[in-house]
Motif scaffolding. Structure first.
Motif, PDB file in Angstrom:
ATOM      1  N   MET A   1      53.978 -30.299  38.481  1.00 43.49           N
ATOM      2  CA  MET A   1      54.452 -29.482  39.608  1.00 43.49           C
ATOM      3  C   MET A   1      55.957 -29.306  39.568  1.00 43.49           C
ATOM      4  O   MET A   1      56.689 -30.240  39.245  1.00 43.49           O
ATOM      5  CB  MET A   1      54.059 -30.146  40.934  1.00 43.49           C
ATOM      6  CG  MET A   1      54.473 -29.352  42.175  1.00 43.49           C
ATOM      7  SD  MET A   1      53.867 -30.091  43.705  1.00 43.49           S
ATOM      8  CE  MET A   1      54.805 -31.613  43.747  1.00 43.49           C
TER       9      MET A   1
ATOM     10  N   THR B   1      54.751 -36.823  41.173  1.00 44.31           N
ATOM     11  CA  THR B   1      53.442 -36.302  41.595  1.00 44.31           C
ATOM     12  C   THR B   1      52.498 -37.386  42.094  1.00 44.31           C
ATOM     13  O   THR B   1      51.752 -37.164  43.051  1.00 44.31           O
ATOM     14  CB  THR B   1      52.751 -35.535  40.452  1.00 44.31           C
ATOM     15  OG1 THR B   1      52.621 -36.404  39.314  1.00 44.31           O
ATOM     16  CG2 THR B   1      53.537 -34.300  40.066  1.00 44.31           C
TER      17      THR B   1
ATOM     18  N   LEU C   1      52.435 -25.151  39.460  1.00 44.73           N
ATOM     19  CA  LEU C   1      51.551 -26.218  39.909  1.00 44.73           C
ATOM     20  C   LEU C   1      50.233 -26.086  39.161  1.00 44.73           C
ATOM     21  O   LEU C   1      49.470 -25.154  39.399  1.00 44.73           O
ATOM     22  CB  LEU C   1      51.333 -26.115  41.425  1.00 44.73           C
ATOM     23  CG  LEU C   1      50.427 -27.148  42.084  1.00 44.73           C
ATOM     24  CD1 LEU C   1      50.874 -28.563  41.778  1.00 44.73           C
ATOM     25  CD2 LEU C   1      50.357 -26.913  43.592  1.00 44.73           C
TER      26      LEU C   1
END
Length: 326
Positions: free
Chosen positions: A216, A157, A199
């Motif tokens: 996510m 991420t 998410l």
């Protein structure tokens, strides 16, 4: 039939001072490589806000640039709507702080939180108010300091996001009610809260009392994004009676180069008709579309009278589109 249209009168952008390349992330200790990031995302660099750079300061700079382009002062603005996931404070709304910083003493201001779809949502809110006569001139801003939400130990991420702000000035002007009008022609918004866990940020004032970090499921987000965005683009085309061949520019949310390319192919657009900034800005959430609009308009690609299609999808899931004649 005479109708009110929300016409783009100005645009502006602001990026933090520090530009950080993929190589610089590796040097800082992130377990990744330039090749790994570029192959999966198309990202080469991003801007990261310093302590003195906040969502409000970036939003204010972008909004001021948009007002300068429009040739107007603070007395002309009677609406400020800011799409952001990273407000300076839990309250008051960051939009009100931008309002004060710009010397706007009338009208109203509020934030919209739809993550990466935030600018499309904010645009729809402003367009509705202008068409209904509740405001005459609006500042629509997307601004984020998204890197404040990142876990720099999570390479899946932390390499994806950056900070920045973009803004447009919308002015209510009469139109004929056809797709030949200048301005916002149509907007379409959707959400589906069942996909929250794909998410999300694991924090908040009502749960942990902390800001939290981004989590996510990349493959799930990718799959939904391509399908949902294709659907909402079709909605915009059908609502206005235009075809993909009529579109001069696709300005998508800048999340991932593979998603951007997939949307261009689905629409049958030549790559040169798709505005891409993800390679230099990374994913700036609600700021990505207005940043891309400002860049393409400033360098002369987007010209008055051209059809511009914008689309985005973000956590929630939220997604939306708008068709604008520039």
């Amino acid at each position: 039939m005479t109708v009110l249209r929300s016409v783009v009168a100005g645009f502006g952008a602001a990026l933090p001072r520090e530009r950080v390349t993929n190589e610089a992330l590796v040097a800082r200790g992130v377990d990744t490589s330039d090749e790994w990031i570029r192959q999966r995302t198309g990202i080469g660099s991003r801007h990261i806000a310093q302590p003195d750079e906040t969502t409000v300061t970036l939003a204010t700079a972008a909004a001021r640039a948009a007002m300068d382009r429009a040739g107007i002062g603070p007395e002309a603005i009677d609406m400020v709507v800011l799409g952001t996931t990273t407000p300076d404070d839990t309250f008051p709304a960051s939009a009100t702080q931008v309002q004060a910083a710009l010397g706007i003493h009338g009208g109203f201001a509020f934030d919209v939180q739809a993550v990466c779809s935030g600018f499309v949502y904010a645009l729809a809110m402003a367009d509705n108010c202008l068409r209904l006569g509740q405001a005459r001139t609006a500042l629509v801003i997307g601004a984020e300091t998204f890197t404040r939400l990142l876990d720099w130990e999570d390479r899946t991420t932390c390499v994806l996001f950056g900070d920045g702000a973009g803004a447009i000035v919308l002015r209510a002007e009469p139109g004929t009610g056809t797709a030949a009008d200048r301005g916002v022609l149509t907007t379409h918004l959707h959400s589906d809260g069942r996909h929250r866990d794909a998410l999300y940020v694991d924090g908040g004032p009502s749960t942990t009392g902390t800001v939290g970090h981004v989590h996510m499921k990349g493959q799930e987000v990718f799959r939904h994004a391509v399908n949902r965005l294709a659907e909402v683009v079709d909605e915009a085309l059908k609502a206005t009676g235009v075809t993909a061949a009529d579109i001069d520019w696709l300005v998508p949310h800048q999340a991932n180069r593979r998603i951007i390319d997939a949307m261009g192919r689905k629409m049958g657009l030549q790559p040169e008709k798709v505005v891409v900034t993800v390679d230099r800005h990374a994913n700036t959430s609600a700021a990505s579309i207005p940043l891309a609009l400002a860049e393409a308009a400033a360098d002369g690609r987007i010209q008055p009278g051209q059809l511009v299609l914008i689309e985005a999808m973000g956590g929630g899931f939220t997604w939306g589109s708008s068709l604008i004649r520039w």
